[in-house]
Design a protein around this motif. Structure first.
Motif, PDB file in Angstrom:
ATOM      1  N   ARG A   1     -36.290 -79.489 -30.265  1.00  0.00           N
ATOM      2  CA  ARG A   1     -35.807 -80.820 -30.160  1.00  0.00           C
ATOM      3  C   ARG A   1     -34.737 -81.028 -31.174  1.00  0.00           C
ATOM      4  N   GLY A   2     -34.303 -80.334 -31.816  1.00  0.00           N
ATOM      5  CA  GLY A   2     -33.317 -80.534 -32.647  1.00  0.00           C
ATOM      6  C   GLY A   2     -33.930 -81.442 -34.160  1.00  0.00           C
ATOM      7  N   TYR A   3     -33.101 -81.214 -35.132  1.00  0.00           N
ATOM      8  CA  TYR A   3     -33.710 -81.969 -36.279  1.00  0.00           C
ATOM      9  C   TYR A   3     -33.910 -83.335 -36.159  1.00  0.00           C
ATOM     10  N   ARG A   4     -32.878 -84.085 -35.815  1.00  0.00           N
ATOM     11  CA  ARG A   4     -33.092 -85.469 -35.504  1.00  0.00           C
ATOM     12  C   ARG A   4     -34.133 -85.883 -34.526  1.00  0.00           C
ATOM     13  N   GLY A   5     -34.615 -85.031 -33.539  1.00  0.00           N
ATOM     14  CA  GLY A   5     -35.295 -85.461 -32.349  1.00  0.00           C
ATOM     15  C   GLY A   5     -36.901 -84.898 -32.735  1.00  0.00           C
ATOM     16  N   THR A   6     -37.031 -84.370 -33.817  1.00  0.00           N
ATOM     17  CA  THR A   6     -38.326 -83.997 -34.308  1.00  0.00           C
ATOM     18  C   THR A   6     -38.889 -84.805 -35.486  1.00  0.00           C
ATOM     19  N   THR A   7     -40.152 -85.532 -35.262  1.00  0.00           N
ATOM     20  CA  THR A   7     -40.714 -86.406 -36.402  1.00  0.00           C
ATOM     21  C   THR A   7     -41.619 -85.644 -37.186  1.00  0.00           C
ATOM     22  N   THR A   8     -42.004 -85.974 -38.300  1.00  0.00           N
ATOM     23  CA  THR A   8     -42.884 -85.328 -39.274  1.00  0.00           C
ATOM     24  C   THR A   8     -44.340 -85.385 -38.889  1.00  0.00           C
ATOM     25  N   ARG A   9     -44.532 -86.602 -37.900  1.00  0.00           N
ATOM     26  CA  ARG A   9     -45.646 -86.465 -37.175  1.00  0.00           C
ATOM     27  C   ARG A   9     -46.085 -85.396 -36.509  1.00  0.00           C
ATOM     28  N   GLU A  10     -45.121 -85.120 -35.520  1.00  0.00           N
ATOM     29  CA  GLU A  10     -45.093 -83.954 -34.502  1.00  0.00           C
ATOM     30  C   GLU A  10     -45.351 -82.514 -35.252  1.00  0.00           C
ATOM     31  N   ILE A  11     -44.475 -82.599 -36.431  1.00  0.00           N
ATOM     32  CA  ILE A  11     -44.755 -81.242 -36.885  1.00  0.00           C
ATOM     33  C   ILE A  11     -46.100 -81.118 -37.478  1.00  0.00           C
ATOM     34  N   ALA A  12     -46.719 -82.285 -38.313  1.00  0.00           N
ATOM     35  CA  ALA A  12     -48.017 -82.082 -38.652  1.00  0.00           C
ATOM     36  C   ALA A  12     -49.049 -81.987 -37.876  1.00  0.00           C
ATOM     37  N   SER A  13     -49.082 -82.539 -36.488  1.00  0.00           N
ATOM     38  CA  SER A  13     -49.834 -82.243 -35.414  1.00  0.00           C
ATOM     39  C   SER A  13     -49.830 -80.926 -34.710  1.00  0.00           C
ATOM     40  N   ARG A  14     -48.745 -80.192 -34.680  1.00  0.00           N
ATOM     41  CA  ARG A  14     -48.514 -78.828 -34.265  1.00  0.00           C
ATOM     42  C   ARG A  14     -48.866 -77.939 -35.367  1.00  0.00           C
ATOM     43  N   ALA A  15     -48.963 -78.382 -36.450  1.00  0.00           N
ATOM     44  CA  ALA A  15     -49.368 -77.290 -37.654  1.00  0.00           C
ATOM     45  C   ALA A  15     -50.870 -77.348 -37.910  1.00  0.00           C
ATOM     46  N   GLY A  16     -51.717 -78.756 -37.296  1.00  0.00           N
ATOM     47  CA  GLY A  16     -52.861 -78.735 -37.714  1.00  0.00           C
ATOM     48  C   GLY A  16     -53.316 -79.399 -38.947  1.00  0.00           C
ATOM     49  N   VAL A  17     -52.177 -80.310 -39.566  1.00  0.00           N
ATOM     50  CA  VAL A  17     -52.411 -80.986 -40.835  1.00  0.00           C
ATOM     51  C   VAL A  17     -52.100 -82.466 -40.777  1.00  0.00           C
ATOM     52  N   SER A  18     -52.510 -83.027 -41.890  1.00  0.00           N
ATOM     53  CA  SER A  18     -52.016 -84.445 -41.663  1.00  0.00           C
ATOM     54  C   SER A  18     -50.375 -84.736 -42.108  1.00  0.00           C
ATOM     55  N   GLU A  19     -49.963 -86.006 -41.695  1.00  0.00           N
ATOM     56  CA  GLU A  19     -48.689 -86.008 -42.125  1.00  0.00           C
ATOM     57  C   GLU A  19     -48.395 -86.377 -43.697  1.00  0.00           C
ATOM     58  N   VAL A  20     -49.475 -86.651 -44.227  1.00  0.00           N
ATOM     59  CA  VAL A  20     -49.471 -86.927 -45.582  1.00  0.00           C
ATOM     60  C   VAL A  20     -49.270 -85.315 -46.123  1.00  0.00           C
ATOM     61  N   THR A  21     -50.034 -84.375 -45.785  1.00  0.00           N
ATOM     62  CA  THR A  21     -49.853 -83.023 -46.241  1.00  0.00           C
ATOM     63  C   THR A  21     -48.561 -82.610 -46.223  1.00  0.00           C
ATOM     64  N   VAL A  22     -47.793 -82.713 -45.035  1.00  0.00           N
ATOM     65  CA  VAL A  22     -46.392 -82.473 -44.943  1.00  0.00           C
ATOM     66  C   VAL A  22     -45.775 -83.000 -46.032  1.00  0.00           C
ATOM     67  N   PHE A  23     -45.805 -84.266 -46.416  1.00  0.00           N
ATOM     68  CA  PHE A  23     -45.157 -84.794 -47.422  1.00  0.00           C
ATOM     69  C   PHE A  23     -45.358 -84.296 -48.819  1.00  0.00           C
ATOM     70  N   ARG A  24     -46.898 -83.977 -49.076  1.00  0.00           N
ATOM     71  CA  ARG A  24     -47.258 -83.642 -50.147  1.00  0.00           C
ATOM     72  C   ARG A  24     -46.626 -82.104 -50.404  1.00  0.00           C
ATOM     73  N   LYS A  25     -46.628 -81.477 -49.540  1.00  0.00           N
ATOM     74  CA  LYS A  25     -46.170 -80.057 -49.651  1.00  0.00           C
ATOM     75  C   LYS A  25     -44.376 -79.857 -49.560  1.00  0.00           C
ATOM     76  N   PHE A  26     -43.862 -80.844 -49.078  1.00  0.00           N
ATOM     77  CA  PHE A  26     -42.254 -80.721 -48.911  1.00  0.00           C
ATOM     78  C   PHE A  26     -41.717 -81.893 -49.430  1.00  0.00           C
ATOM     79  N   GLY A  27     -42.214 -82.926 -49.377  1.00  0.00           N
ATOM     80  CA  GLY A  27     -41.423 -84.044 -49.812  1.00  0.00           C
ATOM     81  C   GLY A  27     -40.728 -85.051 -49.113  1.00  0.00           C
ATOM     82  N   SER A  28     -40.043 -84.306 -47.904  1.00  0.00           N
ATOM     83  CA  SER A  28     -39.321 -84.939 -46.783  1.00  0.00           C
ATOM     84  C   SER A  28     -39.238 -83.771 -45.848  1.00  0.00           C
ATOM     85  N   LYS A  29     -38.751 -84.433 -44.747  1.00  0.00           N
ATOM     86  CA  LYS A  29     -38.363 -83.512 -43.602  1.00  0.00           C
ATOM     87  C   LYS A  29     -37.100 -82.750 -43.804  1.00  0.00           C
TER      88      LYS A  29
END
Length: 194
Positions: free
Chosen positions: A19-47
Motif C-alpha cells: 500500500r505504500g508508506y503513506r497508504g498504511t496506517t499504524t492501526r493496520e500494522i498493529a492489527s496485522r501484527a496481532g498487537v495494539s496500536e499502543v504497542t506499535v508506538f511503545r516499541k517504535f515511537g512512530s511510523k
C-alpha cells in the motif's frame, strides 16, 4: 515464539510494499501484527521510526550478501551466488527494491527531519555489482561490456524475481538460467530444431 517487534516489522514491511508508506496506517500494522496500536508506538515511537528500522535492517542484510563480491573465484560463480542470495533475502524478508527506491525518493523529496539515509540500498547494490564487473573487465576475466548496463540487467532480474514472489506468488526461473543467458548472450548459432 516470534517477538512483538518482529511481528510488527514484518507486518509493516508487507503493508508498506502493498500500500505504500503513506497508504498504511499504524492501526493496520498493529492489527496485522496481532498487537495494539499502543504497542506499535511503545516499541517504535512512530511510523517513521518503524520504516527506518525496516530500511536499516534491509540495508544491513543486503550489505552482508554483497560481501560475496569481494571473494576470489570464477566471476560466473560469484555473480550466480550473489544473485541467488539477493533474491533469497528479498523474497524471505519481503524486501522489494522498487519499494525501497520509491521510499528513498520520497524521503529525498519530502524529507524526514532528523533522518538521513546513510546510503541508498538500491544504489549500494548497483554500485557494488558495477564495481565488481568493472574490476573483472580490467583483469580480463570477462569481456569488455558496459558494466553499468550489465549491472542494470542483473538488478532488473533480481527486482523482477522479488516482485514475482511478492505479488504473483510464484518463483522466478533459477539464477543459473539467467546467468547462463547473461554469460553467453543471445547470439545465435542457427535455428533451434524441435
Amino acid at each position: 515464539m516470534v517477538s512483538a517487534e518482529k511481528r510488527i516489522t514484518e507486518a509493516a514491511r508487507e503493508l508498506f510494499i502493498k500500500r505504500g508508506y503513506r497508504g498504511t496506517t499504524t492501526r493496520e500494522i498493529a492489527s496485522r501484527a496481532g498487537v495494539s496500536e499502543v504497542t506499535v508506538f511503545r516499541k517504535f515511537g512512530s511510523k517513521k521510526n518503524l520504516l527506518k528500522r525496516i530500511m536499516d535492517e534491509s540495508s544491513e542484510r543486503i550489505s552482508g550478501v554483497l560481501e560475496v563480491l569481494r571473494r576470489d573465484g570464477d566471476p560466473r560463480d560469484v555473480l550466480k551466488e550473489v544473485i541467488q542470495k539477493l533474491i533469497m533475502v528479498m523474497v524471505q524478508e519481503k524486501i522489494d527494491l522498487l519499494f525501497l527506491m520509491m521510499v528513498e525518493r520520497e524521503l529525498e523529496e519530502h524529507g524526514f527531519d532528523g533522518w538521513e539515509i546513510h546510503d541508498s540500498t538500491a544504489r549500494l547494490i548497483y554500485d557494488s555489482i558495477e564495481h565488481y564487473l568493472r574490476d573483472k573487465i580490467s583483469e580480463g576475466s570477462i569481456r569488455v561490456v558496459d558494466p553499468g548496463t550489465a549491472a542494470e540487467m542483473i538488478i532488473s532480474y533480481i527486482s523482477h524475481a522479488s516482485l514475482s514472489s511478492h505479488f504473483r506468488g510464484h518463483e522466478t526461473p533459477a539464477a543459473e538460467s539467467f546467468i547462463d543467458i547473461l554469460w553467453r548472450g543471445i547470439e545465435g548459432g542457427g535455428m533451434i530444431k524441435e
